[in-house]
Design a protein around this motif. Structure first.
Motif, PDB file in Angstrom:
ATOM      1  N   UNK A 181       0.826  -1.212   0.000  1.00 52.11           N
ATOM      2  CA  UNK A 181       0.000   0.000   0.000  1.00 52.11           C
ATOM      3  C   UNK A 181       0.858   1.258   0.000  1.00 52.11           C
ATOM      4  N   UNK A 182       1.924   1.225   0.806  1.00 48.60           N
ATOM      5  CA  UNK A 182       2.809   2.392   0.876  1.00 48.60           C
ATOM      6  C   UNK A 182       3.496   2.646  -0.470  1.00 48.60           C
ATOM      7  N   UNK A 183       3.911   1.565  -1.127  1.00 44.01           N
ATOM      8  CA  UNK A 183       4.598   1.736  -2.409  1.00 44.01           C
ATOM      9  C   UNK A 183       3.655   2.203  -3.510  1.00 44.01           C
ATOM     10  N   UNK A 205       2.416   7.923   6.470  1.00 45.84           N
ATOM     11  CA  UNK A 205       2.502   6.968   7.579  1.00 45.84           C
ATOM     12  C   UNK A 205       3.640   5.972   7.361  1.00 45.84           C
ATOM     13  N   UNK A 206       3.803   5.522   6.118  1.00 43.98           N
ATOM     14  CA  UNK A 206       4.888   4.593   5.832  1.00 43.98           C
ATOM     15  C   UNK A 206       6.246   5.227   6.039  1.00 43.98           C
ATOM     16  N   UNK A 207       6.412   6.470   5.547  1.00 44.89           N
ATOM     17  CA  UNK A 207       7.688   7.161   5.715  1.00 44.89           C
ATOM     18  C   UNK A 207       7.990   7.390   7.189  1.00 44.89           C
ATOM     19  N   UNK A 208       6.984   7.777   7.942  1.00 43.80           N
ATOM     20  CA  UNK A 208       7.186   8.032   9.369  1.00 43.80           C
ATOM     21  C   UNK A 208       7.587   6.761  10.109  1.00 43.80           C
ATOM     22  N   UNK A 209       7.003   5.633   9.707  1.00 46.57           N
ATOM     23  CA  UNK A 209       7.337   4.361  10.345  1.00 46.57           C
ATOM     24  C   UNK A 209       8.790   3.964  10.104  1.00 46.57           C
TER      25      UNK A 209
END
Length: 343
Positions: A181-183, A205-209
């Protein structure tokens, strides 16, 4: 110093919508009434630009750092009380150029999602005394007003053999926080330079994780091997890829350092000055944090270690370009790394 504006704390603003979706309404309001933000990032449409996502990521990381670093929170609160704004110059993180499990090694773990947000490498900085290399990632759309990322990587192959083994033991357990999903969301930003609100939130959200510890808590025995060989590697063992520091751009870092020292802040003893004389940096020493370590019997023991910190930088105009000197300096960076060595 510039004054903070309430424009971006407006609930209709895209930056507020993005930031509140990942950190909550109160932290979003705090960040957007604290940081000086380029008016070019204003917007209330249905899609988010890559520049807006990049700024939202930096604002989220800024809030996270204040939660983890009490001395940074104290300083920022004093600026808020004075009615002034924080000019967020750059943030930093540390990575492992070695075995990292499912995670891409070194700076590539971050280059892969910073590029869709409009970032590119603006400078390469060898740090041979630390067995590291630093890269400055600059946001192409608004290079002077969206914070840079200084991404360093530790070259494990240059460490003693025992330390290389300890690194493999610790960082070989790393997982990849970015999934399908992030990609897909990052792909939309990469292709179009913008994305729908939902896609932007997913990418954010993905980058922050990614700014966290992706590996298991380190074994105490491995940490004790790493500490004398590479204090930076030992720091990554406990903190992972956490935001190592946030940096405020100020008019006179030398005068500010003396003021903060008189106010009781544990300051770095000296100010680092670049070879060209245009970039000057210092920092508050890293706050202590308590982190878990695994003992031989599998039990976990909590121990105090250096955490993240807050930095200050003064940048002069480059007379050849007439623009702000956005470069870094290998000597400055090596000196700043020392503030996490107060173990």
């Amino acid at each position: 110093m510039p004054s903070a504006s309430s424009l971006f704390a407006n609930r209709d603003q895209m930056l507020y919508r993005l930031l509140s979706a990942v950190v909550g309404e109160q932290p979003a309001t705090l960040a957007l009434t604290t940081l000086a933000i380029d008016p070019a990032l204003a917007g209330t449409g249905d899609s988010a630009s890559r520049a807006q996502v990049a700024m939202a990521l930096n604002a989220a990381l800024f809030v996270d750092l204040l939660d983890r670093v009490p001395t940074a929170d104290r300083y920022v609160q004093s600026i808020r009380d004075a009615g002034e704004a924080i000019v967020f110059d750059h943030g930093a993180l540390r990575t492992i150029d070695g075995e990292t499990g499912e995670l891409p090694r070194g700076h590539e773990a971050f280059a892969r999602f910073l590029a869709p947000l409009g970032y590119e490498v603006g400078g390469l900085y060898p740090l041979p005394a630390l067995k590291m290399t630093g890269r400055a990632y600059v946001q192409r759309d608004l290079p002077e007003t969206i914070p840079q990322f200084f991404v360093s990587e530790l070259h494990v192959s240059e460490l003693p053999e025992a330390a290389q083994t300890a690194c493999a033991n610790v960082f070989g357990t790393s997982a990849d926080p970015l999934g399908t999903a992030e990609w897909q969301a990052l792909g939309a930003l990469s292709e179009h330079g913008e994305a729908s609100f939902d896609e932007a939130v997913t990418a954010l959200k993905g980058a922050l994780a990614a700014f966290g510890r992706q590996h298991e808590p380190p074994a105490l025995a491995d940490y004790e091997v790493l500490l004398p060989a590479t204090k930076e590697g030992a720091w990554i063992a406990t903190e992972g890829n956490a935001f190592n520091h946030a940096t405020t751009r100020v008019a006179n870092v030398i005068a500010l350092a003396e003021e903060l020292r008189e106010d009781g802040y544990p300051m770095k003893p000296s100010v680092e000055i670049s070879r060209n004389g245009r970039v000057r940096q210092t920092a508050i020493l890293a706050d202590k944090v308590v982190r878990p370590f695994r003992e031989a019997d599998g039990a976990e023991v909590p121990l105090p270690v250096p955490g993240s910190f807050y930095e200050f930088i003064t940048r002069d105009i480059d007379p050849e370009t007439g623009k702000l000197d956005l470069t870094f300096d290998s000597g400055n960076a090596t000196g700043i790394f020392a503030v996490t060595r107060n173990a």
